[in-house]
Design a protein around this motif. Structure first.
Motif, PDB file in Angstrom:
ATOM      1  N   MET A   1      87.936 -51.831 -14.554  1.00 38.28           N
ATOM      2  CA  MET A   1      86.746 -52.054 -13.737  1.00 38.28           C
ATOM      3  C   MET A   1      86.536 -50.873 -12.787  1.00 38.28           C
ATOM      4  N   LYS A   2      85.269 -50.440 -12.699  1.00 34.11           N
ATOM      5  CA  LYS A   2      84.902 -49.366 -11.782  1.00 34.11           C
ATOM      6  C   LYS A   2      83.934 -49.912 -10.742  1.00 34.11           C
ATOM      7  N   VAL A   3      84.200 -49.594  -9.478  1.00 32.19           N
ATOM      8  CA  VAL A   3      83.444 -50.175  -8.365  1.00 32.19           C
ATOM      9  C   VAL A   3      82.834 -49.062  -7.520  1.00 32.19           C
ATOM     10  N   SER A   4      81.568 -49.268  -7.132  1.00 30.72           N
ATOM     11  CA  SER A   4      80.915 -48.380  -6.180  1.00 30.72           C
ATOM     12  C   SER A   4      80.709 -49.135  -4.872  1.00 30.72           C
ATOM     13  N   LEU A  20      87.519 -51.521   2.768  1.00 30.41           N
ATOM     14  CA  LEU A  20      87.316 -51.918   1.379  1.00 30.41           C
ATOM     15  C   LEU A  20      87.844 -50.850   0.424  1.00 30.41           C
ATOM     16  N   LYS A  21      87.561 -49.594   0.706  1.00 29.89           N
ATOM     17  CA  LYS A  21      88.061 -48.503  -0.138  1.00 29.89           C
ATOM     18  C   LYS A  21      89.586 -48.504  -0.181  1.00 29.89           C
ATOM     19  N   LYS A  22      90.189 -48.673   0.984  1.00 28.76           N
ATOM     20  CA  LYS A  22      91.651 -48.681   1.058  1.00 28.76           C
ATOM     21  C   LYS A  22      92.227 -49.851   0.259  1.00 28.76           C
ATOM     22  N   GLY A  23      91.622 -51.032   0.404  1.00 32.60           N
ATOM     23  CA  GLY A  23      92.115 -52.213  -0.291  1.00 32.60           C
ATOM     24  C   GLY A  23      91.911 -52.142  -1.793  1.00 32.60           C
ATOM     25  N   LEU A  24      90.776 -51.622  -2.236  1.00 33.25           N
ATOM     26  CA  LEU A  24      90.517 -51.498  -3.667  1.00 33.25           C
ATOM     27  C   LEU A  24      91.484 -50.513  -4.309  1.00 33.25           C
ATOM     28  N   ALA A  27      94.791 -52.040  -4.759  1.00 33.30           N
ATOM     29  CA  ALA A  27      94.797 -53.053  -5.818  1.00 33.30           C
ATOM     30  C   ALA A  27      94.662 -52.442  -7.208  1.00 33.30           C
ATOM     31  N   GLY A  28      94.548 -51.120  -7.264  1.00 36.06           N
ATOM     32  CA  GLY A  28      94.454 -50.443  -8.553  1.00 36.06           C
ATOM     33  C   GLY A  28      93.067 -50.472  -9.160  1.00 36.06           C
ATOM     34  N   VAL A  91      89.988 -58.601  -8.503  1.00 34.19           N
ATOM     35  CA  VAL A  91      91.186 -58.484  -9.350  1.00 34.19           C
ATOM     36  C   VAL A  91      91.174 -59.540 -10.451  1.00 34.19           C
ATOM     37  N   GLU A  92      90.655 -60.730 -10.135  1.00 36.73           N
ATOM     38  CA  GLU A  92      90.620 -61.834 -11.097  1.00 36.73           C
ATOM     39  C   GLU A  92      89.303 -61.888 -11.867  1.00 36.73           C
TER      40      GLU A  92
END
Length: 267
Positions: A1-4, A20-24, A27-28, A91-92
């Protein structure tokens, strides 16, 4: 998954986007603003509208998620203090989504230049810079009325709660694949007459507005505007594309309406 991550420049939004950037990353989850699968907006409904137009060429491949950092937004499901809960949902993720209708707009110009096309998530309005707007309105190719007044507002079902509602339009569930036209301060007297009521059209019908004067008109498409160009006609119809939201805990439409406009204590 890729997130912007698509945020505004407000202090609260920048703080949330950074967390959010740090957490993502921890989480890989890959961050990719060019080719994302999910776009997370951080701000409010205005930020989400901006992100929608930014990624409007990839609506068939992207889902949206909204975090609001101020007042409750109509399109934003997550609060600024729920960053970790959102990351856990990502993640899920199993691809679940809910989609809403969009409005397609075709603008023809009196000078013969190439027509423009646009999409709207909320609404489009046509007004004059000053004075009364006069325009002929056609429905599915047939003449319907000559309008005189401040302007016309054509909205999507989700956009029916925005400017459309303010000018007396009906609140329309997005379960209906339809568009709505509401008159803005129409002139009705013994000489000039319009229906004076909102119109709701199904997906196989369309509205064409032909201003009597091609000059001094302002056309809005959500937050975007076209002015200073000679508008010959505007055609509105339900778009083939739809906007999709990641349905981790997507708030039901009528819950949004209640919380936004009624806000009674359900406790």
């Amino acid at each position: 998954m890729k997130v912007s991550i698509y945020g505004n420049n407000g202090q609260a939004s920048v703080k949330v986007a950074t967390a959010l950037k740090k957490g993502l990353t921890a989480a890989g989850i890959e961050l990719d603003s060019l080719d994302p699968d999910i776009v997370i907006t951080v701000g409010g409904d205005g930020t989400l509208l901006s992100a929608f137009h930014h990624y409007s060429d990839r609506l068939d491949r992207v889902r949206f998620v909204g975090i609001h950092t101020g007042h409750l937004g109509f399109y934003t499901d997550w609060r600024d203090y729920e960053v970790q809960e959102l990351i856990d949902s990502l993640v899920e993720d199993n691809g679940q989504s809910v989609s809403y209708p969009l409005l397609t707009i075709k603008v023809e110009y009196a000078d013969g230049t190439h027509p423009d096309k646009a999409l709207a998530l909320n609404e489009s309005t046509i007004k004059k810079v000053s004075g009364t707007m006069v325009a002929d309105v056609y429905i599915k190719g047939e003449f319907f009325e000559s309008f005189r007044g401040d302007g016309l507002c054509i909205s999507t079902p989700t956009g029916s709660t925005a400017y459309n509602k303010a000018v007396g339009g009906a609140v329309l569930s997005p379960q209906f694949n339809a568009i709505q036209m509401a008159e803005i301060a129409s002139i009705n007297n013994l000489v000039f007459r319009t229906l004076g009521s909102p119109l709701i059209l199904p997906a196989d019908e369309w509205i064409r507005v032909e201003p009597a004067s091609s000059a001094n008109n302002v056309l809005m498409c959500d937050q975007l505007s076209i002015e200073g160009r000679p508008i010959k006609a505007i055609t509105y119809q339900i778009a083939q594309q739809r906007i999709s939201f990641a349905e981790y805990r997507h708030t039901h439409f009528w819950q949004r309406v209640e919380s936004s406009f009624i806000g009674r204590d359900n406790g």
